[in-house]
Design a protein around this motif. Structure first.
Motif, short mmCIF file in Angstrom:
data_model
loop_
_atom_site.label_atom_id
_atom_site.label_comp_id
_atom_site.label_asym_id
_atom_site.label_seq_id
_atom_site.Cartn_x
_atom_site.Cartn_y
_atom_site.Cartn_z
N GLY A 1 27.70 8.13 25.47
CA GLY A 1 28.78 7.18 25.24
C GLY A 1 28.58 6.03 24.13
O GLY A 1 29.23 5.24 23.99
N LEU A 2 26.94 5.83 23.97
CA LEU A 2 27.40 4.73 22.99
C LEU A 2 27.21 4.71 21.36
O LEU A 2 26.37 5.83 21.53
CB LEU A 2 26.31 3.59 23.70
N ALA A 3 27.33 3.64 20.64
CA ALA A 3 26.68 3.72 19.02
C ALA A 3 25.29 3.56 19.27
O ALA A 3 24.75 2.93 19.40
CB ALA A 3 28.01 2.43 18.47
N PRO A 4 24.72 4.51 18.62
CA PRO A 4 23.50 4.64 17.89
C PRO A 4 22.68 2.86 17.80
O PRO A 4 21.98 2.49 18.01
CB PRO A 4 23.14 5.04 16.83
N ILE A 5 23.45 2.56 17.23
CA ILE A 5 23.20 0.48 17.01
C ILE A 5 22.79 0.45 18.64
O ILE A 5 21.67 -0.36 18.38
CB ILE A 5 23.67 -0.08 16.70
N ILE A 6 23.73 0.05 19.76
CA ILE A 6 23.56 0.01 20.28
C ILE A 6 22.21 0.74 21.61
O ILE A 6 22.10 0.18 22.10
CB ILE A 6 24.81 0.17 21.87
N VAL A 7 22.11 2.08 20.79
CA VAL A 7 21.51 2.72 21.79
C VAL A 7 19.98 1.72 21.57
O VAL A 7 18.97 2.13 22.23
CB VAL A 7 21.06 4.06 21.08
N ALA A 8 19.89 1.67 20.09
CA ALA A 8 18.45 1.27 19.61
C ALA A 8 18.35 -0.11 20.46
O ALA A 8 17.15 -0.37 21.16
CB ALA A 8 18.62 0.53 18.12
N ASP A 9 19.56 -0.81 20.59
CA ASP A 9 19.29 -2.18 21.52
C ASP A 9 18.57 -2.16 22.65
O ASP A 9 17.62 -2.68 23.49
CB ASP A 9 20.59 -3.20 21.32
N ILE A 10 19.51 -0.86 23.24
CA ILE A 10 19.08 -0.54 25.35
C ILE A 10 17.74 -0.49 24.97
O ILE A 10 17.07 -0.31 25.95
CB ILE A 10 19.86 0.34 25.84
N PHE A 11 16.99 0.38 24.09
CA PHE A 11 16.09 1.50 24.35
C PHE A 11 14.90 -0.39 24.14
O PHE A 11 13.59 -0.24 24.32
CB PHE A 11 15.59 2.17 23.18
N ARG A 12 15.09 -1.07 22.93
CA ARG A 12 13.98 -1.88 23.10
C ARG A 12 13.98 -2.87 24.23
O ARG A 12 12.71 -3.31 24.25
CB ARG A 12 15.24 -3.16 21.52
N ILE A 13 15.30 -3.23 24.81
CA ILE A 13 15.17 -3.52 26.03
C ILE A 13 14.58 -2.85 27.04
O ILE A 13 13.89 -4.02 27.97
CB ILE A 13 16.63 -4.77 26.63
N ILE A 14 14.17 -2.24 26.92
CA ILE A 14 13.72 -1.10 28.34
C ILE A 14 12.08 -1.20 27.71
O ILE A 14 11.11 -1.55 29.08
CB ILE A 14 14.12 0.43 27.99
N SER A 15 11.69 -1.23 26.38
CA SER A 15 10.43 -1.81 26.19
C SER A 15 9.84 -2.77 26.97
O SER A 15 8.79 -3.18 27.32
CB SER A 15 9.89 -1.89 25.45
N GLU A 16 10.95 -3.92 26.27
CA GLU A 16 10.61 -5.54 27.12
C GLU A 16 10.48 -5.74 28.61
O GLU A 16 9.80 -6.67 29.27
CB GLU A 16 11.45 -6.12 26.73
N LEU A 17 11.38 -4.95 29.59
CA LEU A 17 10.57 -4.60 31.16
C LEU A 17 9.74 -4.39 31.08
O LEU A 17 9.11 -5.35 31.34
CB LEU A 17 11.87 -3.40 31.01
#
Ligand code: ATP
Length: 247
Positions: A169-185
């Motif tokens: 349910g998230l906008a593409p730009i936010i999805v990109a942010d979430i996935f970037r944070i997953i890599s940082e984790l």
């Protein structure tokens, strides 16, 4: 490296049933330390059921070990204390509490000093949460709520974070942010088990992937190999067969 040391989560021949209906059948999966593993599959494949059973929310037949410890007899809170954490699909925040109080709830089992360190770490990962720390969770955008749900789980200092459909349910730009944070984790020493219908994004961020259909894993391997697999490309990535390898 000794494989027994590097494996963090090991699920062997897991079955999960709702009454007489088996939603997960004979599933085996491993997640190593410092690894991002994704489970992709259509709606209803059994992904959420599997995560809930690993967390101890649903009963599971089979064997689950985490950091070398058998989880069979551990209650959910003991699994959390052992370093296992789940961010559920519906996020389950306390909407009438502010951001910071929601985060503090994630740290109720850890020492004060750890909580203080964790909150700074969460704010470093999600600066937006720091800006909104006094705002009620229920008034956040969908993306901010997802960040808060992840932040709350990180407050318990997990070794493995299981994420159920973080992009839903998230906008593409936010999805990109979430996935970037997953890599940082992963870079900060947290392993991730990611369930996603957004297979394209999940396969880009993951090291390895499992493909689930009708309660079973039909394929697994390096994420880049799964992404170029003909059947996966046709069924989950919306691509034609050209340029993809056969199963
Ligand atoms: P989604 O992306 O829709 O969450 P999923 O891959 O996570 O899909 P599950 O939600 O685990 O799939 O569902 C697996 C199967 O179990 C489906 O057939 C579903 O209808 C069934 N199921 C899920 N929850 C229940 C329940 N509480 N009672 C009975 N059957 C259920």
């Amino acid at each position: 490296m000794n494989p027994a040391v590097s494996v963090l989560l090991r699920v062997t021949s897991a079955h999960v049933a709702y009454g007489k209906v088996e939603a997960v059948r004979a599933v085996s999966i491993e997640v190593a330390r410092d690894e991002i593993v994704t489970i992709i599959g259509a709606n209803g494949a059994g992904k959420t059921t599997l995560l809930n059973a690993i967390m101890g929310i649903l009963p599971l037949r089979g064997r689950v070990t985490f950091a070398g410890q058998d989880l069979a007899r551990l209650e959910i809170e003991d699994r959390v204390a052992a370093g296992l954490s789940l961010v559920p699909e519906h996020r389950e925040l306390f909407g009438s509490m502010n951001v910071e109080d929601n985060l503090q709830l994630g740290a109720f089992r850890v020492a004060r000093a750890v909580a203080a360190y964790s909150i700074e770490r969460v704010y470093a990962l999600f600066p937006r949460l720091k800006e909104r720390r006094k705002q009620l969770a229920g008034t956040l955008s969908g993306g901010e709520q997802q960040m808060l749900a992840m932040g709350r789980a990180l407050m318990g200092a997990p070794k493995l974070l299981m994420l159920d459909e973080p992009s839903l349910g998230l906008a593409p730009i936010i999805v990109a942010d979430i996935f970037r944070i997953i890599s940082e984790l992963r870079a900060s020493g947290v392993s991730v088990l990611l369930v996603e219908q957004n297979a394209q994004a999940a396969l880009q961020v993951a090291d390895r992937a499992y493909v689930m259909e009708l309660g079973e894993f039909i394929l697994d391997g390096a994420a880049k190999d799964i992404a170029s697999n003909q059947r996966v490309a046709a069924s989950y990535l919306g691509l034609s067969h050209e340029g993809a390898s056969a199963v």
